[in-house]
Design a protein around this motif. Structure first.
Motif, PDB file in Angstrom:
ATOM      1  N   VAL A 109      48.376  62.206  53.327  1.00 35.62           N
ATOM      2  CA  VAL A 109      49.262  61.058  53.188  1.00 35.62           C
ATOM      3  C   VAL A 109      50.557  61.544  52.543  1.00 35.62           C
ATOM      4  O   VAL A 109      50.524  62.240  51.526  1.00 35.62           O
ATOM      5  CB  VAL A 109      48.616  59.965  52.307  1.00 35.62           C
ATOM      6  N   SER A 160      40.608  55.032  44.113  1.00 36.02           N
ATOM      7  CA  SER A 160      39.473  55.677  44.790  1.00 36.02           C
ATOM      8  C   SER A 160      39.181  57.050  44.194  1.00 36.02           C
ATOM      9  O   SER A 160      38.104  57.606  44.408  1.00 36.02           O
ATOM     10  CB  SER A 160      39.751  55.803  46.291  1.00 36.02           C
ATOM     11  N   ASP A 161      40.127  57.601  43.424  1.00 38.87           N
ATOM     12  CA  ASP A 161      39.934  58.882  42.748  1.00 38.87           C
ATOM     13  C   ASP A 161      39.535  58.706  41.284  1.00 38.87           C
ATOM     14  O   ASP A 161      39.552  59.669  40.525  1.00 38.87           O
ATOM     15  CB  ASP A 161      41.212  59.718  42.827  1.00 38.87           C
ATOM     16  N   ARG A 186      45.850  64.689  49.934  1.00 37.11           N
ATOM     17  CA  ARG A 186      44.729  64.351  50.809  1.00 37.11           C
ATOM     18  C   ARG A 186      43.966  63.189  50.186  1.00 37.11           C
ATOM     19  O   ARG A 186      43.522  63.263  49.054  1.00 37.11           O
ATOM     20  CB  ARG A 186      43.807  65.547  51.011  1.00 37.11           C
ATOM     21  N   SER A 187      43.837  62.116  50.928  1.00 26.79           N
ATOM     22  CA  SER A 187      43.135  60.926  50.459  1.00 26.79           C
ATOM     23  C   SER A 187      41.661  61.233  50.254  1.00 26.79           C
ATOM     24  O   SER A 187      40.988  61.735  51.159  1.00 26.79           O
ATOM     25  CB  SER A 187      43.292  59.793  51.479  1.00 26.79           C
ATOM     26  N   ARG A 241      39.462  59.006  49.948  1.00 33.72           N
ATOM     27  CA  ARG A 241      38.715  57.994  50.688  1.00 33.72           C
ATOM     28  C   ARG A 241      38.595  58.335  52.164  1.00 33.72           C
ATOM     29  O   ARG A 241      37.530  58.241  52.750  1.00 33.72           O
ATOM     30  CB  ARG A 241      39.399  56.632  50.507  1.00 33.72           C
ATOM     31  N   THR A 242      39.712  58.767  52.791  1.00 27.98           N
ATOM     32  CA  THR A 242      39.715  58.991  54.238  1.00 27.98           C
ATOM     33  C   THR A 242      39.751  60.462  54.630  1.00 27.98           C
ATOM     34  O   THR A 242      39.458  60.808  55.772  1.00 27.98           O
ATOM     35  CB  THR A 242      40.935  58.313  54.890  1.00 27.98           C
ATOM     36  N   GLY A 243      40.161  61.332  53.707  1.00 21.16           N
ATOM     37  CA  GLY A 243      40.302  62.750  54.021  1.00 21.16           C
ATOM     38  C   GLY A 243      41.603  63.083  54.729  1.00 21.16           C
ATOM     39  O   GLY A 243      41.887  64.240  55.014  1.00 21.16           O
ATOM     40  N   GLU A 244      42.411  62.068  55.022  1.00 22.13           N
ATOM     41  CA  GLU A 244      43.687  62.292  55.721  1.00 22.13           C
ATOM     42  C   GLU A 244      44.783  62.696  54.752  1.00 22.13           C
ATOM     43  O   GLU A 244      44.775  62.308  53.581  1.00 22.13           O
ATOM     44  CB  GLU A 244      44.113  61.015  56.447  1.00 22.13           C
TER      45      GLU A 244
END
Length: 160
Positions: A85, A29-30, A77-78, A80-83
């Motif tokens: 991990v 995703s990056d 920080r993902s 895709r989700t901003g969370e």
């Protein structure tokens, strides 16, 4: 009730042959990134079984782990989700065995590559894990722990 925090458990294979390390190039995703053959621990398997499986699935090579290079924690920080991990990575070194060129690689894996330490260091912006270089450097520094340090209780293999 507060959510229980659990890190993601992953395994990675540090495989060196003739001064070059086996890496994978994968779509994430990056963007397109480089990593050691690595992945998540699945239910009903030991850490050693996981690194053997992941290496075969991502590279087409059989892998025999011979030692533990290290255990690492990292957080990012993902995109895709901003969370945030957290990963707990167990890095193994060992021998690449038979190559299975007709075996399809995992989804997202574009190719395998054999790169020197300097070539890996020269493309840090493409590393999927911030631990890729650390694992290579600690391997080259001779860091090894015997596999006997790892114990998988029989309960792990039982279906619930």
């Amino acid at each position: 009730m507060p959510r229980t925090w659990k890190p993601n458990v992953t395994v990675a294979a540090v495989i060196e042959r003739d001064g070059k390390f086996l890496l994978i190039e994968e779509e994430t995703s990056d963007g397109i990134r480089l990593n050691q053959p690595a992945g998540h621990l699945d239910p009903l398997e030991s850490l050693e079984q996981a690194v053997v499986r992941e290496t075969l699935e991502e590279t087409g090579y059989d892998f025999t782990p011979t030692a533990l290079v290290g255990m690492y924690m990292s957080r990012y920080r993902s995109a895709r989700t901003g969370e945030l991990v957290t990963y707990l990575r167990f890095a193994f070194c060992g021998e690449a065995g038979e190559y299975h060129p007709d075996r399809p690689l995992d989804d997202g894996i574009l190719r395998t590559m054999w790169l020197t330490r300097d070539e890996i260091a020269a493309c840090r912006e493409r590393h999927r894990s911030p631990l890729l270089m650390t694992c290579v450097d600690e391997y080259l520094a001779g860091k090894r722990a015997p596999l006997e340090l790892l114990h998988t209780h029989v309960s792990v293999y039982e279906e619930v």
